[in-house]
Scaffold this motif. Structure first.
Motif, PDB file in Angstrom:
ATOM      1  N   PHE A 140       7.099   3.288  74.391  1.00 15.36           N
ATOM      2  CA  PHE A 140       8.053   2.800  75.540  1.00 15.36           C
ATOM      3  C   PHE A 140       8.052   3.878  76.726  1.00 15.36           C
ATOM      4  N   GLN A 141       8.094   3.131  77.935  1.00 17.15           N
ATOM      5  CA  GLN A 141       8.299   4.026  79.103  1.00 17.15           C
ATOM      6  C   GLN A 141       9.646   3.476  79.742  1.00 17.15           C
ATOM      7  N   TRP A 142      10.394   4.262  80.686  1.00 15.02           N
ATOM      8  CA  TRP A 142      11.228   3.870  81.706  1.00 15.02           C
ATOM      9  C   TRP A 142      11.332   4.272  82.940  1.00 15.02           C
ATOM     10  N   ALA A 143      12.004   3.482  83.841  1.00 13.46           N
ATOM     11  CA  ALA A 143      12.375   3.632  85.129  1.00 13.46           C
ATOM     12  C   ALA A 143      13.636   3.628  85.546  1.00 13.46           C
ATOM     13  N   ILE A 144      13.971   4.365  86.446  1.00 15.05           N
ATOM     14  CA  ILE A 144      15.434   4.305  86.865  1.00 15.05           C
ATOM     15  C   ILE A 144      15.340   4.010  88.419  1.00 15.05           C
ATOM     16  N   ARG A 145      16.241   3.086  88.533  1.00 15.52           N
ATOM     17  CA  ARG A 145      16.416   2.759  89.976  1.00 15.52           C
ATOM     18  C   ARG A 145      17.753   2.891  90.558  1.00 15.52           C
ATOM     19  N   LYS A 146      17.982   3.261  91.749  1.00  7.97           N
ATOM     20  CA  LYS A 146      19.231   3.650  92.426  1.00  7.97           C
ATOM     21  C   LYS A 146      19.467   2.701  93.356  1.00  7.97           C
ATOM     22  N   SER A 147      20.126   1.493  93.406  1.00  4.26           N
ATOM     23  CA  SER A 147      20.599   0.663  94.393  1.00  4.26           C
ATOM     24  C   SER A 147      19.180  -0.160  94.578  1.00  4.26           C
ATOM     25  N   GLY A 148      18.604  -0.278  93.408  1.00  7.28           N
ATOM     26  CA  GLY A 148      17.409  -1.156  93.376  1.00  7.28           C
ATOM     27  C   GLY A 148      16.136  -0.558  93.747  1.00  7.28           C
ATOM     28  N   LYS A 149      16.180   0.696  94.148  1.00 10.36           N
ATOM     29  CA  LYS A 149      15.057   1.223  94.706  1.00 10.36           C
ATOM     30  C   LYS A 149      14.559   2.357  93.676  1.00 10.36           C
ATOM     31  N   LEU A 150      13.254   2.246  93.373  1.00 11.65           N
ATOM     32  CA  LEU A 150      12.848   3.190  92.348  1.00 11.65           C
ATOM     33  C   LEU A 150      12.986   4.766  92.645  1.00 11.65           C
ATOM     34  N   SER A 151      13.973   5.443  91.655  1.00  8.72           N
ATOM     35  CA  SER A 151      14.109   6.609  91.840  1.00  8.72           C
ATOM     36  C   SER A 151      13.387   7.620  91.115  1.00  8.72           C
ATOM     37  N   GLU A 152      12.985   7.397  89.788  1.00  5.88           N
ATOM     38  CA  GLU A 152      12.412   8.089  88.911  1.00  5.88           C
ATOM     39  C   GLU A 152      11.596   7.340  87.730  1.00  5.88           C
ATOM     40  N   ARG A 153      10.508   7.814  87.276  1.00  3.87           N
ATOM     41  CA  ARG A 153       9.766   7.112  86.111  1.00  3.87           C
ATOM     42  C   ARG A 153       9.550   8.178  85.065  1.00  3.87           C
ATOM     43  N   SER A 154       9.556   7.704  83.676  1.00  6.28           N
ATOM     44  CA  SER A 154       9.166   8.681  82.565  1.00  6.28           C
ATOM     45  C   SER A 154       7.740   9.129  82.762  1.00  6.28           C
TER      46      SER A 154
END
Length: 68
Positions: A22-36
């Motif tokens: 699995f991988q992850w992605a973090i969004r801040k206020s809907g905008k991509l912030s960081e990805r694994s």
């Protein structure tokens, strides 16, 4: 899984290669912030890693918060 602090959201998704990871992605206020940057053995491990990244992003002096 624990609650993700506002305004962040975490998306965990399966990888095709390597299969079963699995991988992850973090969004801040809907905008991509960081990805694994590496695959995780399980969905829960990926989520745990993403939560650690959110916590780092929320610390003062990082891109996520507390910046002057």
């Amino acid at each position: 899984m624990s609650d993700v602090p506002h305004p962040y959201s975490i998306e965990v998704s399966p990888l095709t290669k390597p299969e079963g990871h699995f991988q992850w992605a973090i969004r801040k206020s809907g905008k991509l912030s960081e990805r694994s940057d590496r695959p995780h053995w399980s969905e829960s491990k990926a989520f745990e890693s993403a939560m650690e990244a959110v916590e780092r992003a929320m610390k003062p002096g990082t891109d996520g918060g507390g910046r002057r």
